[in-house]
Design a protein around this motif. Structure first.
Motif, PDB file in Angstrom:
ATOM      1  N   LEU A 181      39.956  74.029  -2.341  1.00 25.81           N
ATOM      2  CA  LEU A 181      40.128  72.782  -3.083  1.00 25.81           C
ATOM      3  C   LEU A 181      41.392  72.793  -3.938  1.00 25.81           C
ATOM      4  O   LEU A 181      42.094  71.781  -4.020  1.00 25.81           O
ATOM      5  CB  LEU A 181      38.904  72.502  -3.953  1.00 25.81           C
ATOM      6  N   VAL A 182      41.691  73.922  -4.565  1.00 25.14           N
ATOM      7  CA  VAL A 182      42.904  74.014  -5.377  1.00 25.14           C
ATOM      8  C   VAL A 182      44.136  73.827  -4.490  1.00 25.14           C
ATOM      9  O   VAL A 182      45.047  73.053  -4.823  1.00 25.14           O
ATOM     10  CB  VAL A 182      42.967  75.355  -6.140  1.00 25.14           C
ATOM     11  N   VAL A 183      44.166  74.510  -3.356  1.00 23.48           N
ATOM     12  CA  VAL A 183      45.311  74.388  -2.441  1.00 23.48           C
ATOM     13  C   VAL A 183      45.403  72.965  -1.884  1.00 23.48           C
ATOM     14  O   VAL A 183      46.491  72.366  -1.854  1.00 23.48           O
ATOM     15  CB  VAL A 183      45.213  75.429  -1.303  1.00 23.48           C
ATOM     16  N   ALA A 184      44.276  72.404  -1.457  1.00 26.62           N
ATOM     17  CA  ALA A 184      44.289  71.044  -0.905  1.00 26.62           C
ATOM     18  C   ALA A 184      44.736  70.033  -1.960  1.00 26.62           C
ATOM     19  O   ALA A 184      45.514  69.118  -1.655  1.00 26.62           O
ATOM     20  CB  ALA A 184      42.895  70.680  -0.376  1.00 26.62           C
ATOM     21  N   GLY A 185      44.270  70.191  -3.190  1.00 24.27           N
ATOM     22  CA  GLY A 185      44.681  69.287  -4.258  1.00 24.27           C
ATOM     23  C   GLY A 185      46.165  69.403  -4.550  1.00 24.27           C
ATOM     24  O   GLY A 185      46.865  68.393  -4.705  1.00 24.27           O
TER      25      GLY A 185
END
Length: 179
Positions: free
Chosen positions: A46-50
């Protein structure tokens, strides 16, 4: 198929089957740490996708400003959700369990309503049984979400062991692959 392709396929099946069996055993033996690991991996995702979404919004020259702003805001929210998962992995897990429990209850109520009003092509008794079981399972998940997650993890681990073992057992012998 040439022999090199067969050997490559066999190696792929063996490696993935062994990984499935090992992951399954780990999930059965240590369900809580397995859940935490999955939540942490999801948090990283989620951090990378965000971050990628925010980057795409910032670099999206020539695209609609509405898309850029929407993408940027969504990216920030997704990244924050990932950080929450990394700081406390139990939070997203419990949220997922609660959502599943609510889903079971809602589905069960819908089945019971369907049984009461009757709908074509279904029998009332199985529909009532399904509805009652769904509501009961949903309530159980809502009352003990952590236990429900552990049970799910153990069942998924058993499935992984079964699938991995079956792949290994059904793999043709090397002699058959050489023909």
């Amino acid at each position: 198929m040439d022999s090199r392709a067969v050997r490559t396929f066999r190696a792929f099946v063996i490696v993935t089957a062994v990984v499935a069996v090992v992951a399954g055993v780990v999930a059965v033996v240590w369900p809580r740490p397995t859940l935490v690991l999955v939540a942490l991996l999801f948090g990283v995702y989620l951090v990378v996708a965000g971050a990628m979404r925010v980057f795409a919004a910032a670099r999206g020259h020539g695209t609609s400003p509405v898309w850029r702003w929407t993408s940027g805001v969504v990216g920030v929210l997704v990244g924050l959700a990932g950080l929450v998962a990394l700081v406390d992995p139990a939070v997203p897990l419990v949220v997922y369990a609660v959502l599943a429990g609510v889903g079971f209850v809602v589905e069960g109520i819908a089945a019971l309503v369907g049984a009461a009003v009757g709908h074509p092509g279904s029998s009332r008794v199985p529909t009532v049984v399904s509805g009652v079981l769904s509501v009961l399972c949903g309530v159980a998940v809502l009352l003990a979400p952590t236990t429900a997650l552990e049970v799910f993890t153990v069942l998924a681990g058993i499935a992984l062991v079964g699938v991995g073992s079956a792949a290994l057992l059904l793999l043709p012998a090397r002699a058959a692959a050489r023909r």
